[in-house]
Write a protein that holds these residues in place. Structure first.
Motif, short mmCIF file in Angstrom:
data_model
loop_
_atom_site.label_atom_id
_atom_site.label_comp_id
_atom_site.label_asym_id
_atom_site.label_seq_id
_atom_site.Cartn_x
_atom_site.Cartn_y
_atom_site.Cartn_z
N LEU A 192 -44.07 -31.86 -20.71
CA LEU A 192 -43.78 -33.21 -20.88
C LEU A 192 -44.16 -34.08 -19.64
CD1 LEU A 192 -41.30 -31.71 -22.47
CD2 LEU A 192 -41.10 -33.96 -23.43
N GLN A 193 -45.02 -34.92 -19.88
CA GLN A 193 -45.35 -35.75 -18.80
C GLN A 193 -44.12 -36.70 -18.37
OE1 GLN A 193 -48.22 -38.71 -20.02
NE2 GLN A 193 -48.04 -39.87 -18.03
N CYS A 194 -43.79 -36.74 -17.11
CA CYS A 194 -42.81 -37.47 -16.50
C CYS A 194 -43.28 -38.06 -15.08
CB CYS A 194 -41.59 -36.34 -16.34
SG CYS A 194 -41.92 -35.21 -15.17
N ALA A 195 -42.38 -38.85 -14.61
CA ALA A 195 -42.55 -39.40 -13.13
C ALA A 195 -42.47 -38.28 -12.09
CB ALA A 195 -41.43 -40.55 -13.08
N LEU A 196 -43.32 -38.82 -11.04
CA LEU A 196 -43.39 -37.90 -9.84
C LEU A 196 -41.71 -37.82 -9.27
CD1 LEU A 196 -46.56 -38.85 -8.01
CD2 LEU A 196 -45.98 -36.78 -8.82
N SER A 197 -40.95 -38.75 -9.53
CA SER A 197 -39.60 -39.01 -8.84
C SER A 197 -38.67 -38.30 -9.60
CB SER A 197 -39.22 -40.15 -8.35
OG SER A 197 -39.13 -40.82 -9.71
N ASP A 198 -38.85 -37.57 -11.03
CA ASP A 198 -37.99 -36.97 -11.69
C ASP A 198 -37.49 -35.60 -11.28
OD1 ASP A 198 -37.92 -39.05 -13.49
OD2 ASP A 198 -39.14 -38.09 -15.03
N GLY A 199 -36.16 -35.47 -11.54
CA GLY A 199 -35.52 -34.21 -11.21
C GLY A 199 -34.77 -33.73 -12.27
N PRO A 200 -34.09 -32.55 -12.16
CA PRO A 200 -33.40 -31.80 -13.26
C PRO A 200 -32.25 -32.94 -13.89
CG PRO A 200 -33.70 -30.14 -11.57
CD PRO A 200 -34.08 -31.51 -11.08
N GLU A 201 -31.65 -33.74 -12.99
CA GLU A 201 -30.56 -34.71 -13.42
C GLU A 201 -31.08 -35.88 -14.17
OE1 GLU A 201 -32.73 -36.22 -9.89
OE2 GLU A 201 -31.69 -34.24 -10.40
N ASP A 202 -32.28 -35.97 -14.20
CA ASP A 202 -33.11 -37.21 -15.41
C ASP A 202 -33.33 -36.34 -16.38
OD1 ASP A 202 -33.30 -39.09 -13.18
OD2 ASP A 202 -34.75 -37.82 -12.15
N TRP A 203 -33.10 -35.14 -16.49
CA TRP A 203 -33.69 -34.37 -17.90
C TRP A 203 -32.79 -33.32 -18.47
CZ3 TRP A 203 -37.89 -35.61 -21.02
CH2 TRP A 203 -39.07 -36.61 -20.36
N PRO A 204 -31.67 -33.83 -18.78
CA PRO A 204 -30.59 -33.14 -19.47
C PRO A 204 -31.12 -32.52 -20.70
CG PRO A 204 -30.03 -35.30 -19.88
CD PRO A 204 -31.10 -35.49 -18.77
N GLU A 248 -37.08 -36.20 -26.59
CA GLU A 248 -38.39 -36.57 -25.97
C GLU A 248 -39.41 -35.75 -26.84
OE1 GLU A 248 -39.94 -38.99 -24.32
OE2 GLU A 248 -38.01 -40.04 -24.07
N ILE A 249 -39.17 -34.38 -26.99
CA ILE A 249 -40.14 -33.64 -27.59
C ILE A 249 -40.35 -34.12 -29.20
CG2 ILE A 249 -40.41 -31.25 -28.81
CD1 ILE A 249 -39.23 -30.13 -26.11
N ASP A 280 -34.87 -22.29 -18.40
CA ASP A 280 -35.41 -23.05 -17.12
C ASP A 280 -36.35 -24.36 -17.45
OD1 ASP A 280 -38.27 -22.55 -17.23
OD2 ASP A 280 -37.69 -20.53 -16.30
N LYS A 281 -35.97 -25.13 -16.16
CA LYS A 281 -36.96 -26.26 -16.09
C LYS A 281 -37.43 -26.47 -14.74
CE LYS A 281 -33.62 -28.97 -19.05
NZ LYS A 281 -32.50 -29.77 -18.80
N PHE A 282 -38.81 -26.77 -14.40
CA PHE A 282 -39.13 -27.04 -13.15
C PHE A 282 -40.10 -28.13 -13.44
CE2 PHE A 282 -41.79 -23.68 -14.38
CZ PHE A 282 -43.01 -23.88 -14.21
N PHE A 283 -40.51 -28.93 -12.27
CA PHE A 283 -41.42 -30.06 -12.19
C PHE A 283 -42.90 -29.86 -11.53
CE2 PHE A 283 -37.10 -31.36 -13.33
CZ PHE A 283 -37.38 -32.39 -14.05
N VAL A 284 -43.76 -30.11 -12.05
CA VAL A 284 -45.31 -29.84 -11.50
C VAL A 284 -45.83 -31.07 -11.07
CG1 VAL A 284 -47.18 -28.51 -11.74
CG2 VAL A 284 -45.19 -27.58 -12.73
N PRO A 285 -45.89 -31.61 -9.77
CA PRO A 285 -46.63 -32.56 -9.64
C PRO A 285 -48.37 -32.26 -9.90
CG PRO A 285 -45.33 -32.14 -7.82
CD PRO A 285 -45.39 -31.09 -8.54
N LEU A 286 -48.96 -33.17 -10.58
CA LEU A 286 -50.30 -32.84 -11.00
C LEU A 286 -51.14 -33.22 -10.15
CD1 LEU A 286 -50.41 -33.71 -14.85
CD2 LEU A 286 -49.52 -31.62 -13.70
#
Length: 392
Positions: free
Chosen positions: A226-238, A245-246, A262-268
């Motif tokens: 899912l597209q998200c903000a660069l500043s987002d972290g796990p606390e923003d996405w329970p 959102e899906i 698991d969840k991880f964030f990938v800056p594009l």
């Protein structure tokens, strides 16, 4: 604690897909090599990442006589491009009948380890620490490292860095030697591994609320992006927000919550380092270039590097013919730039076509027109298929 000194033809740094594939090809060809990996075996076998080996990669493994033993999973030949919940299935055109395979990194790594270690008695050292590369002119390369048994020195003819974007291989090259080309997209992807299999076709979806994708990761799980903000972290996405959102982005209220592993964030971003070699050190995969996951080309570009490098190393070690090694960067970079272009095109299209507050309604509608062309234009469909198959 003891010290040891050994010699080999090739030292490979990193036991990911690129490193293990190269090691397996060399071992199969009788070229001595040692693989160094900082993680333990269980960690790299359980790591979930890319899930598609494109048609070009499949053909490479077939050429080496390893496809039947290494690749598993269904044929990858369709994508459900959804716009505001409306699905349109794109079928990848393959005139020669070849196709990619949905083969998770986890499965490919496990198969490569079994082939390299168990079937070929390959030499791999796990839990390596304090690795240092010496790659000086007029001297044989050396790699020193430590493990539970002490300190060690490997003297070799060639070093291949397959240790990713933050590994020691590229950082061992003197500053100013390589040129870095990069592009930042300004947003990230949240990647979530869930107990919810893909029930139809893999999904690349957009809606007025943003981009979402669902890709298979084995018979019982999938990876949502899912597209998200660069500043987002796990606390923003329970978990509850993830599923809400899906459902919102796929315009499908029937999707049920499932276990999130698991969840991880990938800056594009897109990155290319040039040249991909320095002295007797050669970079492959993420150590040399990065592409955003929307294109599904990261692992496949790494396999393309390995395909070129394996043949070049065989010529160098067996026949003392260094011409292919000297031209390694020149051979690989045109293809890499071609697929960087595809990655930018694909990423921009899928994100511009979504939430109009990001790039504006004009960009949204032109991106959706490009998506329409993939379905309505045979010319656009054929080019898109070539890129997906890796044959362009």
């Amino acid at each position: 604690m003891t010290s040891s000194r050994e010699e080999t033809a090739v030292v490979i740094i990193g036991a990911g897909v690129a490193g293990l594939t190269l090691a397996t090809f060399l071992q199969k060809s009788g070229v001595p090599c040692v693989v160094l990996e900082r993680r333990h075996r269980a960690y790299i076998e359980l790591r979930q990442r890319a899930g598609v080996v494109d048609a070009r990669g499949v053909q490479m493994f077939e050429r080496w006589g390893l496809a039947d033993r290494l690749l598993a999973g269904p044929i990858a030949q369709t994508i459900d491009y959804r716009v505001n919940g409306r699905g349109r299935v794109f079928k990848i055109i393959a005139d020669d009948g070849s196709a990619g395979r949905f083969c998770t990194q986890q499965m490919l790594i496990s198969n490569l380890l079994r082939e390299f270690i168990d079937a070929m008695s390959g030499n791999i050292r796990f839990n390596v620490t304090d690795a240092v590369i010496r790659n000086e002119e007029n001297h044989r390369p050396q790699v020193t490292y430590s493990d539970a048994s002490g300190s060690h020195e490997l003297v070799c003819d060639y070093i291949v860095g397959c240790d990713g974007d933050r590994g020691i291989s590229r950082s061992s090259i003197p500053p100013g030697t390589l040129t870095k080309y990069s592009h930042e997209f300004g947003y990230a992807w949240l990647a979530a591994l869930v107990d919810a299999p893909v029930t139809g076709h893999p999904i690349m979806g957009v809606s007025d609320y943003g981009c979402v994708a669902q890709l298979p990761r084995g018979p019982h799980r999938s990876r949502y992006y899912l597209q998200c903000a660069l500043s987002d972290g796990p606390e923003d996405w329970p978990d509850q927000r993830l599923w809400d959102e899906i459902r919102l982005r796929l315009c499908d209220k029937t999707i049920e919550n499932a276990t999130v592993h698991d969840k991880f964030f990938v800056p594009l971003r897109c990155v290319v380092y040039s040249p991909m070699q320095y002295g007797n050190l050669f970079l492959a995969g993420d150590a040399a270039h990065l592409v955003p996951p929307a294109s599904a080309k990261g692992m496949n570009l790494a396999l393309g590097d390995v395909d070129v490098l394996a043949e070049a190393l065989l010529l160098a070690v067996r026949d003392d013919d260094l011409s292919a090694l000297k031209n390694y960067s020149a051979t690989c970079l045109p293809r890499i730039w071609n697929y960087q272009d595809f990655s930018v095109w694909m990423t921009d299209m899928m994100h511009d076509a979504g939430d109009p507050t990001q790039q504006g309604t004009f960009r949204q509608m032109t991106a959706r027109a490009r998506l329409d062309n993939l379905i309505n234009s045979s010319t656009a469909a054929r080019l898109h298929s070539e890129y997906h198959r890796g044959t362009n």
